[in-house]
Scaffold this motif. Structure first.
Motif, PDB file in Angstrom:
ATOM      1  N   ASP A  89       0.814  -1.224   0.000  1.00 28.12           N
ATOM      2  CA  ASP A  89       0.000   0.000   0.000  1.00 28.12           C
ATOM      3  C   ASP A  89       0.845   1.271   0.000  1.00 28.12           C
ATOM      4  OD1 ASP A  89       1.031  -0.410   2.475  1.00 28.12           O
ATOM      5  OD2 ASP A  89      -0.863  -0.204   3.572  1.00 28.12           O
ATOM      6  N   THR A  94      -5.920   2.698   0.623  1.00 23.78           N
ATOM      7  CA  THR A  94      -6.771   1.537   0.890  1.00 23.78           C
ATOM      8  C   THR A  94      -8.184   2.016   1.242  1.00 23.78           C
ATOM      9  OG1 THR A  94      -6.294   1.540   3.258  1.00 23.78           O
ATOM     10  CG2 THR A  94      -4.807   0.265   1.854  1.00 23.78           C
ATOM     11  N   GLU A  95      -9.121   1.096   1.211  1.00 21.45           N
ATOM     12  CA  GLU A  95     -10.509   1.441   1.534  1.00 21.45           C
ATOM     13  C   GLU A  95     -10.602   1.962   2.972  1.00 21.45           C
ATOM     14  OE1 GLU A  95     -14.855  -0.611   0.887  1.00 21.45           O
ATOM     15  OE2 GLU A  95     -13.132  -1.324  -0.209  1.00 21.45           O
ATOM     16  N   ASP A 129     -10.591   1.498  -7.696  1.00 21.52           N
ATOM     17  CA  ASP A 129      -9.956   0.488  -6.835  1.00 21.52           C
ATOM     18  C   ASP A 129      -9.367  -0.625  -7.712  1.00 21.52           C
ATOM     19  OD1 ASP A 129      -9.227  -1.034  -4.638  1.00 21.52           O
ATOM     20  OD2 ASP A 129     -11.213  -1.885  -4.326  1.00 21.52           O
ATOM     21  N   HIS A 132      -3.645  -4.718  -7.396  1.00 20.67           N
ATOM     22  CA  HIS A 132      -3.026  -5.721  -6.519  1.00 20.67           C
ATOM     23  C   HIS A 132      -1.606  -5.942  -7.007  1.00 20.67           C
ATOM     24  CE1 HIS A 132      -6.897  -6.917  -4.681  1.00 20.67           C
ATOM     25  NE2 HIS A 132      -7.370  -6.614  -5.877  1.00 20.67           N
ATOM     26  N   ILE A 138      -5.046  -6.837  -0.221  1.00 18.78           N
ATOM     27  CA  ILE A 138      -6.165  -5.891  -0.331  1.00 18.78           C
ATOM     28  C   ILE A 138      -6.046  -5.076  -1.617  1.00 18.78           C
ATOM     29  CG2 ILE A 138      -6.719  -5.579   2.111  1.00 18.78           C
ATOM     30  CD1 ILE A 138      -4.739  -3.173   2.049  1.00 18.78           C
ATOM     31  N   ILE A 140      -6.003  -1.739  -3.886  1.00 19.04           N
ATOM     32  CA  ILE A 140      -5.479  -0.391  -3.676  1.00 19.04           C
ATOM     33  C   ILE A 140      -6.162   0.562  -4.663  1.00 19.04           C
ATOM     34  CG2 ILE A 140      -3.374   1.036  -3.753  1.00 19.04           C
ATOM     35  CD1 ILE A 140      -3.291  -1.019  -1.506  1.00 19.04           C
TER      36      ILE A 140
END
Length: 350
Positions: A89, A94-95, A129, A132, A138, A140
């Motif tokens: 990240d 990130t969310e 979004d 990866h 997760i 990004i």
């Protein structure tokens, strides 16, 4: 400079190099220029090796990764963090970070766009979004697009406004890349991490430039499945490709797609096919072997773009594209034949 800074302050220095790959990228396809750049960059980075004792830390960033052999052969102690889980990240948002830091803006955006809070979150996810950099990590968000959305309080194709590299298109065309493959490429880590200035495989450049990302991973064989990260990238990239492949200029390009969609929706298939034919005019391809791929690439781009406004499904097999296109009023079933007859195609459609 490193030595003097060290001696003057008694502190070891930190070195930051951004866009180290710019000269190499701009010279893709020009071997002589690449060699000149390489010969200049090698000793430049080689100097860092001898200064080891005066350097505390160095970080080199760039879009693509030129093999250590080509530019950094003298600098063999670099640590590559591109696919290191600890840094997934480092280059994005990130969310969780969005909800921790931009909650107020989310509500403002929803209000401005006359959407619910949930709809806005879903739209942001779909548009920006999906990156990866390592398997099973997760997603990004693209920070540039995300921040522009909050700044202007509207959704847009922000990443592409910064300019898409023409070297990428040149690479795709030079290696006669089948665009249809792009949405479901499979490859291994070695390919994702490699790129040499003489590379004949455009895949590492497409991946490293951010047009494809990791979508899945097969542990058993160590194979990565790639795809477009999100809608912004997919639509923006395919839009960008149109004037390079079809007989249409950059200014008219968006209007052409709009006309296609309107013709399809109103059932005016004669105009639709006339327009499609005009896209193939004067392709300038002298080799007939390449013509088939050229037709498929143009069809792929057109139907991909039409598909953002209508429902399109295609099933490809060797040498032909079958396509189903659905609007509110019509369902079109299409067969494309390069070396077949219209009668054969109609039989297949029936």
């Amino acid at each position: 400079i490193i030595e003097r800074a060290y001696e003057k302050t008694g502190q070891r220095v930190v070195i930051l190099v951004d866009e180290y790959d710019k000269p190499m990228l701009q010279a893709i396809g020009n071997e002589d220029l690449q060699k000149q750049f390489r010969d200049t960059l090698k000793p430049f980075y080689g100097a860092l090796k001898t200064m080891d004792g005066c350097i505390k830390f160095a970080l080199l960033t760039g879009v693509t990764k030129f093999g250590k052999v080509s530019v950094f052969s003298d600098l063999n102690n670099l640590k590559d963090i591109s696919m290191d889980e600890r840094f997934v990240d480092i280059c994005g948002i990130t969310e969780k970070e969005i909800h921790d830091n931009l909650e107020e803006e989310l509500h403002q955006l929803a209000e401005k766009q006359k959407m619910s809070y949930e709809q806005v979150c879903a739209e942001l996810k779909e548009c920006y979004d999906g990156y990866h950099f390592v398997e099973h990590t997760i997603g990004i968000y693209n920070p540039f697009s995300l921040l522009n959305t909050f700044d202007k309080m509207k959704f847009g194709s922000y990443w592409f406004e910064t300019g898409t590299p023409t070297y990428l298109v040149n690479l795709l065309k030079k290696h006669h890349y089948d665009l249809e493959r792009m949405a479901h490429e499979e490859t291994d880590e070695q390919v994702l991490n490699s790129i040499d200035s003489e590379s004949s495989n455009p895949l590492p450049v497409i991946y490293q430039s951010g047009y494809l990302t990791i979508k899945g991973y097969d542990e058993r064989f160590g194979i990565y499945r790639l795809g477009f990260p999100n809608r912004e990238v997919e639509e923006g990239f395919v839009r960008f490709l149109l004037p390079y492949y079809a007989n249409v200029n950059k200014v008219e390009s968006p209007f052409e797609i709009q006309k296609f969609v309107r013709e399809v929706e109103s059932g005016d298939y004669n105009s639709f096919f006339r327009r499609l034919q005009s896209f193939f005019a004067d392709t300038g391809y002298d080799v007939i072997r390449e013509q088939e791929l050229h037709y498929e690439n143009v069809l792929f781009i057109v139907f991909k773009l039409v598909g953002f406004y209508t429902k399109v499904e295609y099933h490809t097999s060797e040498g032909r594209i079958d396509l189903v296109l659905q609007t509110d009023k019509f369902i079109y079933v299409m067969e494309f034949k390069l070396n077949g007859t219209a009668e054969e195609a109609l039989r297949q459609i029936n």
